[in-house]
Design an enzyme around this catalytic site. Structure first.
Site, PDB file in Angstrom:
ATOM      1  N   GLU A   1       0.844  -1.196   0.000  1.00 30.13           N
ATOM      2  CA  GLU A   1       0.000   0.000   0.000  1.00 30.13           C
ATOM      3  C   GLU A   1       0.880   1.248   0.000  1.00 30.13           C
ATOM      4  O   GLU A   1       1.920   1.266   0.662  1.00 30.13           O
ATOM      5  CB  GLU A   1      -0.886  -0.047   1.263  1.00 30.13           C
ATOM      6  CG  GLU A   1      -1.962   1.005   1.330  1.00 30.13           C
ATOM      7  CD  GLU A   1      -2.906   0.800   2.535  1.00 30.13           C
ATOM      8  OE1 GLU A   1      -3.230  -0.356   2.879  1.00 30.13           O
ATOM      9  OE2 GLU A   1      -3.284   1.805   3.147  1.00 30.13           O
TER      10      GLU A   1
ATOM     11  N   ASP B   1       0.154   5.290   0.655  1.00 31.00           N
ATOM     12  CA  ASP B   1      -0.939   6.149   1.131  1.00 31.00           C
ATOM     13  C   ASP B   1      -0.661   7.637   1.053  1.00 31.00           C
ATOM     14  O   ASP B   1       0.409   8.087   1.478  1.00 31.00           O
ATOM     15  CB  ASP B   1      -1.190   5.892   2.632  1.00 31.00           C
ATOM     16  CG  ASP B   1      -1.806   4.534   2.887  1.00 31.00           C
ATOM     17  OD1 ASP B   1      -2.480   4.021   1.994  1.00 31.00           O
ATOM     18  OD2 ASP B   1      -1.603   4.011   4.000  1.00 31.00           O
TER      19      ASP B   1
ATOM     20  N   GLU C   1      -3.000  10.587   2.739  1.00 28.85           N
ATOM     21  CA  GLU C   1      -4.223  10.837   3.506  1.00 28.85           C
ATOM     22  C   GLU C   1      -4.173  12.251   4.067  1.00 28.85           C
ATOM     23  O   GLU C   1      -3.139  12.673   4.587  1.00 28.85           O
ATOM     24  CB  GLU C   1      -4.346   9.855   4.683  1.00 28.85           C
ATOM     25  CG  GLU C   1      -4.356   8.397   4.266  1.00 28.85           C
ATOM     26  CD  GLU C   1      -4.721   7.460   5.416  1.00 28.85           C
ATOM     27  OE1 GLU C   1      -4.465   7.832   6.582  1.00 28.85           O
ATOM     28  OE2 GLU C   1      -5.250   6.379   5.134  1.00 28.85           O
TER      29      GLU C   1
ATOM     30  N   ASN D   1       2.147   6.889   4.152  1.00 32.18           N
ATOM     31  CA  ASN D   1       2.636   5.635   4.719  1.00 32.18           C
ATOM     32  C   ASN D   1       2.914   4.673   3.568  1.00 32.18           C
ATOM     33  O   ASN D   1       2.356   4.829   2.475  1.00 32.18           O
ATOM     34  CB  ASN D   1       1.605   5.037   5.681  1.00 32.18           C
ATOM     35  CG  ASN D   1       2.216   4.057   6.680  1.00 32.18           C
ATOM     36  OD1 ASN D   1       3.408   3.722   6.604  1.00 32.18           O
ATOM     37  ND2 ASN D   1       1.405   3.581   7.607  1.00 32.18           N
TER      38      ASN D   1
ATOM     39  N   ARG E   1       5.542   3.173   8.408  1.00 22.79           N
ATOM     40  CA  ARG E   1       6.512   4.038   7.727  1.00 22.79           C
ATOM     41  C   ARG E   1       5.896   5.422   7.514  1.00 22.79           C
ATOM     42  O   ARG E   1       5.916   5.962   6.416  1.00 22.79           O
ATOM     43  CB  ARG E   1       6.929   3.420   6.391  1.00 22.79           C
ATOM     44  CG  ARG E   1       7.642   2.089   6.535  1.00 22.79           C
ATOM     45  CD  ARG E   1       8.179   1.576   5.213  1.00 22.79           C
ATOM     46  NE  ARG E   1       8.888   0.320   5.421  1.00 22.79           N
ATOM     47  CZ  ARG E   1       8.300  -0.882   5.466  1.00 22.79           C
ATOM     48  NH1 ARG E   1       7.002  -0.989   5.261  1.00 22.79           N
ATOM     49  NH2 ARG E   1       9.020  -1.955   5.688  1.00 22.79           N
TER      50      ARG E   1
END
Ligand SMILES: *[C@@H]1O[C@H](CO)[C@@H](O)[C@H](O)[C@H]1NC(C)=O
Ligand SMILES: *[C@@H]1O[C@H](CO)[C@@H](O)[C@H](O)[C@H]1NC(C)=O
Ligand SMILES: *[C@@H]1O[C@H](CO)[C@@H](O)[C@H](O)[C@H]1NC(C)=O
Ligand SMILES: *[C@@H]1O[C@H](CO)[C@@H](O)[C@H](O)[C@H]1NC(C)=O
Length: 286
Positions: free
Chosen positions: A100, A102, A104, A119, A128
């Site tokens: 994944e 990310d 956000e 992340n 992370r």
């Protein structure tokens, strides 16, 4: 003189036409998959809005899966009091050992800055996180947020400026997400228990429904995965020439990255020693 101005004008118009032609169409590229009518594709597929109320948030994901690519999205975030809301744009695969990447946006009280939270998960393992504050108000206008994911590195860009780079470095045994195709997801949801000022500021439901808008989803430089052949085919006329595949940062890019990180980074897992008493993850030592 006149001729050169006309030429300039012509080139500008041409560039705009090309950009318009290359922008994706939400009707073709994505499906609303969460929140029912709270996810709306408007204006012939050029605009998508998500909303959040006390019953549900909403979201959509790409119809295609991809194995590497550059993914651009323009977003305009929930205005005014957005505390408790989280607006996302991310890549993910599925299952317990999923990968994944990310982006956000954690909302805030009116007048307080959003946090851009990033992340990276490899084989189900995240942790992370890096967070940034933005140098503009992301609720006033659309801005372009990009994820570059190629075999060499991951880059997160804001209006084409690099904010985060994660290198694939096999020699240093750094985990890297290159074993699974990923889909593009986006959502608007409520996370009042942690999102804003550590969960101290809750969602003000009297302001609901909350809205965020998306446009110009661009996967022109992405490679569509086919699960029938287990291979990907890259968009574009000559994919080997596409810059995203090896896109790294030149000296100027590295300077810009350093500058933006020094100015806007507000959290970095690689400096949070309390979280890693056994020592930092290998990528932090690069
Ligand atoms: C934001 O708040 C201002 C003043 O409180 C209001 O006039 C405006 O309509 C609000 N904007 C939105 C999009 O709700
Ligand atoms: C919200 O604003 C506060 C105060 O300016 C700030 O400390 C915080 O990082 C901001 N972002 C979030 C998501 O709480
Ligand atoms: C594709 O990969 C999956 C999972 O590894 C495997 O089950 C499937 O047989 C493969 N299909 C082809 C056409 O190679
Ligand atoms: C694509 O570009 C590469 C690098 O410039 C070149 O070597 C290759 O021949 C091109 N392929 C096609 C099909 O045009």
């Amino acid at each position: 003189m006149l001729y050169s101005r006309m030429l300039q004008h012509f080139l500008l118009v041409l560039a705009c036409l090309l950009m318009a032609a290359s922008a994706g169409n939400f009707n073709q590229d994505v499906a609303c998959t969460y929140g029912g009518r709270r996810c709306q594709i408007l204006r012939g597929g050029s605009l998508l809005t998500l909303s959040l109320d006390q019953v549900s948030g909403s979201g959509f994901n790409s119809k295609n899966q991809y194995m590497f690519g550059r993914f651009d999205m323009q977003m305009k975030l929930v205005p005014n009091n957005s505390a408790g809301t989280v607006t996302t744009f991310y890549l993910t695969s599925f299952g317990p050992s999923h990968n994944e990447i990310d982006i956000e946006f954690l909302g805030n009280q009116s007048g307080q800055p959003y946090t851009l939270h990033t992340n990276i998960y490899c084989q189900g393992q995240g942790n992370r996180e890096q967070q940034f504050k933005l140098w503009f108000d992301p609720t006033k206008n659309f801005h372009t947020y990009s994820i570059v994911w190629n075999p060499q590195r991951i880059m997160i860009l804001v209006d084409n400026s690099p904010l985060r780079v994660y290198e694939n470095n096999l020699a240093k045994e750094i985990p890297y997400p290159n074993d699974q195709p990923m889909s593009v997801f986006a959502s608007l949801w409520d996370a009042e228990d942690w999102a804003t000022q550590g969960g101290r500021v809750k969602t003000d439901w009297t302001q609901a429904p909350f809205y965020a808008s998306y446009r110009n989803f661009n996967t022109n430089n992405a490679c569509v995965w086919s699960s029938s052949t287990n291979s990907s085919s890259c968009n574009g006329a000559n994919s080997t020439q596409q810059a995203w595949q090896t896109q790294g940062l030149d000296a100027n890019g590295r300077k810009r990255l350093k500058y933006l990180q020094s100015k806007s980074m507000i959290y970095n897992y690689c400096t949070d020693s309390a979280r890693f008493p056994q020592g930092f993850p290998p990528e932090c030592k690069l």
